[in-house]
Motif scaffolding. Structure first.
Motif, short mmCIF file in Angstrom:
data_model
loop_
_atom_site.label_atom_id
_atom_site.label_comp_id
_atom_site.label_asym_id
_atom_site.label_seq_id
_atom_site.Cartn_x
_atom_site.Cartn_y
_atom_site.Cartn_z
N UNK A 67 0.83 -1.21 0.00
CA UNK A 67 0.00 0.00 0.00
C UNK A 67 0.87 1.26 0.00
N UNK A 68 1.93 1.23 0.79
CA UNK A 68 2.83 2.37 0.84
C UNK A 68 3.45 2.66 -0.52
N UNK A 69 3.78 1.60 -1.26
CA UNK A 69 4.34 1.78 -2.59
C UNK A 69 3.31 2.40 -3.54
N UNK A 70 2.05 1.99 -3.40
CA UNK A 70 1.00 2.59 -4.22
C UNK A 70 0.86 4.08 -3.93
N UNK A 71 0.86 4.42 -2.64
CA UNK A 71 0.75 5.82 -2.25
C UNK A 71 1.91 6.63 -2.81
N UNK A 72 3.12 6.07 -2.74
CA UNK A 72 4.29 6.74 -3.29
C UNK A 72 4.15 6.95 -4.79
N UNK A 73 3.37 6.09 -5.43
CA UNK A 73 3.15 6.18 -6.87
C UNK A 73 2.00 7.11 -7.22
N UNK A 74 1.41 7.72 -6.19
CA UNK A 74 0.37 8.71 -6.44
C UNK A 74 -1.06 8.25 -6.21
N UNK A 75 -1.25 7.03 -5.73
CA UNK A 75 -2.60 6.53 -5.45
C UNK A 75 -3.01 7.00 -4.06
N UNK A 76 -4.16 7.65 -3.96
CA UNK A 76 -4.65 8.10 -2.67
C UNK A 76 -5.50 7.03 -2.01
N UNK A 77 -5.38 6.93 -0.70
CA UNK A 77 -6.22 5.99 0.05
C UNK A 77 -7.51 6.64 0.53
N UNK A 78 -7.66 7.93 0.27
CA UNK A 78 -8.89 8.63 0.63
C UNK A 78 -10.01 8.14 -0.30
N UNK A 79 -11.02 7.53 0.28
CA UNK A 79 -12.11 6.99 -0.52
C UNK A 79 -11.80 5.63 -1.12
#
Length: 235
Positions: free
Chosen positions: A106-118
Motif C-alpha cells: 500500500x505504501x508503494x501505491x501511495x508513493x506512486x500517487x494513489x490516494x487511500x482517501x475513498x
C-alpha cells in the motif's frame, strides 16, 4: 481444468456505492518454507479499461502465462508488491508478516500517487490480516482504511487476480535468482515450497538464510524424515 475468468463486477459495485478506488490485494508464498511472503496490490478506478485477456488467479496460470501477463497488468492499472522476509516470519509469525508485506505494498501505491482517501481494499481470503498492520503514516484522519474480505476473490475479482499475478511473478523471480547462489535447494523449480529435493538438500547441507527456521523445526519430524509436505505448508 476450466479456468474461471475474473470480472470487475465486485469492483464496479463498490465504485458505484461511492468508493473512489478499489485496491485488490492477494498474497503468495504463505505456505513456503523458504523465501519471503509477498503481497500484491492492484488499484482500479471508475475509468478502468477492460480486463486483460487471459487474466486469472495466478495459481491457475502457467509460469509462462503469468510472465506474459505481468507487463500487461502493470499497464492496465497501478500495481505494487510488498514483501516480508523469512526472518520476519520467524520472529513475528506469518500473520504479522502478511500484514507488514501488505502495508508495504500500500505504501508503494501511495508513493506512486494513489490516494487511500475513498479507497477500499478487497482482500482475498476469510481473515483480515491487513488492518492492524497499516502504519499511522497511511491511516486517514477521519476513518480507518476500509477492508473487505472475500473468499476466492483472486478467482472472481479482476483487481485481486491482477494483484496475485504481479506478486507471484515478483516472488518467483526472487527465488529463481536465489537459486544461482544455492542451486542444491532447487529453488528455481520449487520457489521455496517443500519438495523432496528441497528437503533432501536441507538434510544434506543444512538451512540457508532464506529458510524459515521455525517452520523447518516444526516440520522436521515429518517432512525431513518422510519427505511429506505438511498441510500447514500447502498453498
Amino acid at each position: 481444468m476450466t479456468v474461471v475468468r475474473p470480472s470487475l463486477r465486485v469492483e464496479k459495485k463498490l465504485l458505484g456505492d461511492g468508493r473512489v478506488t478499489v485496491i485488490g490485494m492477494d498474497e503468495v508464498g504463505r505456505g513456503a518454507i523458504a523465501g519471503p511472503v509477498a503481497v500484491g496490490v492492484a488499484a482500479v478506478t471508475i475509468d478502468v479499461g477492460r480486463v486483460p485477456q487471459g487474466l486469472a488467479d495466478s495459481k491457475l496460470l502457467t509460469a509462462a502465462r503469468r510472465e506474459a501477463l505481468d507487463p500487461v497488468v502493470r499497464r492496465w492499472t497501478r500495481t505494487a508488491v510488498g514483501m516480508a522476509s523469512a526472518e520476519v516470519v520467524d520472529q513475528q509469525g506469518i500473520v504479522p508478516a502478511l500484514g507488514q508485506a501488505g502495508a508495504a505494498a500500500l505504501g508503494a501505491l501511495v508513493s506512486d500517487g494513489v490516494t487511500l482517501d475513498g479507497a477500499v481494499v478487497v482482500l482475498d481470503g476469510s481473515f483480515d490480516w491487513l488492518t492492524r498492520a497499516v502504519p499511522a503514516t497511511l491511516r486517514l484522519p477521519a476513518h480507518p482504511l476500509e477492508v473487505v474480505v472475500r473468499v476466492k476473490a483472486d478467482r472472481d475479482c479482476a483487481s485481486v487476480a491482477a494483484a496475485s499475478v504481479v506478486a507471484k511473478v515478483a516472488r518467483d523471480a526472487l527465488m529463481t535468482a536465489a537459486h544461482d547462489e544455492a542451486p542444491h535447494y532447487a529453488w528455481a523449480s520449487n520457489k521455496g515450497y517443500g519438495s523432496t529435493a528441497h528437503y533432501d538438500a536441507i538434510r544434506a547441507v543444512g538451512a540457508h538464510a532464506l529458510h524459515r527456521k521455525s517452520w523447518l523445526h516444526q516440520a522436521s519430524s515429518v517432512a525431513l524424515d518422510g519427505f511429506a509436505e505438511l498441510d500447514a505448508f500447502a498453498g
